[in-house]
Design an enzyme around this catalytic site. Sequence first.
Site, mmCIF file in Angstrom:
data_model
loop_
_atom_site.group_PDB
_atom_site.id
_atom_site.type_symbol
_atom_site.label_atom_id
_atom_site.label_comp_id
_atom_site.label_asym_id
_atom_site.label_seq_id
_atom_site.Cartn_x
_atom_site.Cartn_y
_atom_site.Cartn_z
ATOM 1 N N GLY A 49 26.783 6.208 11.134
ATOM 2 C CA GLY A 49 25.983 5.218 11.853
ATOM 3 C C GLY A 49 26.271 5.372 13.334
ATOM 4 O O GLY A 49 26.500 6.474 13.820
ATOM 5 N N GLU A 50 26.346 4.292 14.025
ATOM 6 C CA GLU A 50 26.613 4.303 15.462
ATOM 7 C C GLU A 50 27.951 3.606 15.696
ATOM 8 O O GLU A 50 28.066 2.386 15.527
ATOM 9 C CB GLU A 50 25.485 3.594 16.210
ATOM 10 N N CYS A 53 31.378 10.799 9.610
ATOM 11 C CA CYS A 53 30.647 10.830 10.873
ATOM 12 C C CYS A 53 31.140 9.714 11.812
ATOM 13 O O CYS A 53 32.211 9.814 12.368
ATOM 14 C CB CYS A 53 29.140 10.797 10.629
ATOM 15 N N ARG A 71 32.336 12.605 20.458
ATOM 16 C CA ARG A 71 31.099 12.053 19.908
ATOM 17 C C ARG A 71 29.916 12.977 20.211
ATOM 18 O O ARG A 71 29.870 13.631 21.235
ATOM 19 C CB ARG A 71 30.826 10.671 20.504
ATOM 20 N N ILE A 104 24.368 15.122 11.322
ATOM 21 C CA ILE A 104 23.369 14.370 12.074
ATOM 22 C C ILE A 104 24.066 13.814 13.312
ATOM 23 O O ILE A 104 24.913 12.930 13.200
ATOM 24 C CB ILE A 104 22.771 13.220 11.233
ATOM 25 N N ARG A 105 23.732 14.363 14.498
ATOM 26 C CA ARG A 105 24.407 13.943 15.743
ATOM 27 C C ARG A 105 25.907 13.847 15.518
ATOM 28 O O ARG A 105 26.556 12.863 15.874
ATOM 29 C CB ARG A 105 23.865 12.602 16.226
ATOM 30 N N HIS A 143 27.936 14.277 6.614
ATOM 31 C CA HIS A 143 27.525 13.217 5.679
ATOM 32 C C HIS A 143 27.516 13.738 4.247
ATOM 33 O O HIS A 143 26.487 14.200 3.758
ATOM 34 C CB HIS A 143 26.121 12.723 6.039
ATOM 35 N N GLU A 180 27.410 12.135 1.583
ATOM 36 C CA GLU A 180 26.525 11.315 0.738
ATOM 37 C C GLU A 180 25.083 11.818 0.743
ATOM 38 O O GLU A 180 24.280 11.424 -0.106
ATOM 39 C CB GLU A 180 26.575 9.841 1.170
#
Length: 165
Positions: A18-19, A49, A76, A104-105, A140, A142
């Site tokens: 997430g963030e 992440c 990050r 993802i990022r 990730h 998952e």
Amino acid sequence: MRKPAELASIDGLIIPGGESTTFLKFLARDGFLDALQSFVKAKPTFGTCAGCILLAKEVRNPAQESLAVLDATVERNAYGRQIDSAIVEAETKLAGGPLEMVYIRAPRIVKTGEGVEILAERDGFPVLVRQQHILAATFHPELSQDRRVHKLFVDLVQSEQNKLR
């Protein structure tokens, strides 16, 4: 979990992607940060992440607060923007051949301490690590059909429970 006291009723915790800055805002606002820090020091925790970022002792690009339990330095968004997301297959120390890793990022682990076991790498940087009862991935798991990383965490939780018996 909605309240810090609920942490006492679980044996392990996954901190998802997430963030990370948003996570920190909610954790601080809801009084969860101190309780979570105590939990992750004592019980199995798996950060993926953004969860990996929250576990690291040092966070860069930009610097931010963390739970500081994983002896690692994490940058990050090190692999680029959302458009730079990728699916990579790579060898790991897990049995069963190459592992699919969805980025993802993603953050990059740029430094680890002596007690951190590197289980997988990408471009020479750790992407899956373990330190005692802490597991962290910059990808990730998952989002893949491969469940070996999740099994590793479940086995870690069971192992810690068996030590208490």
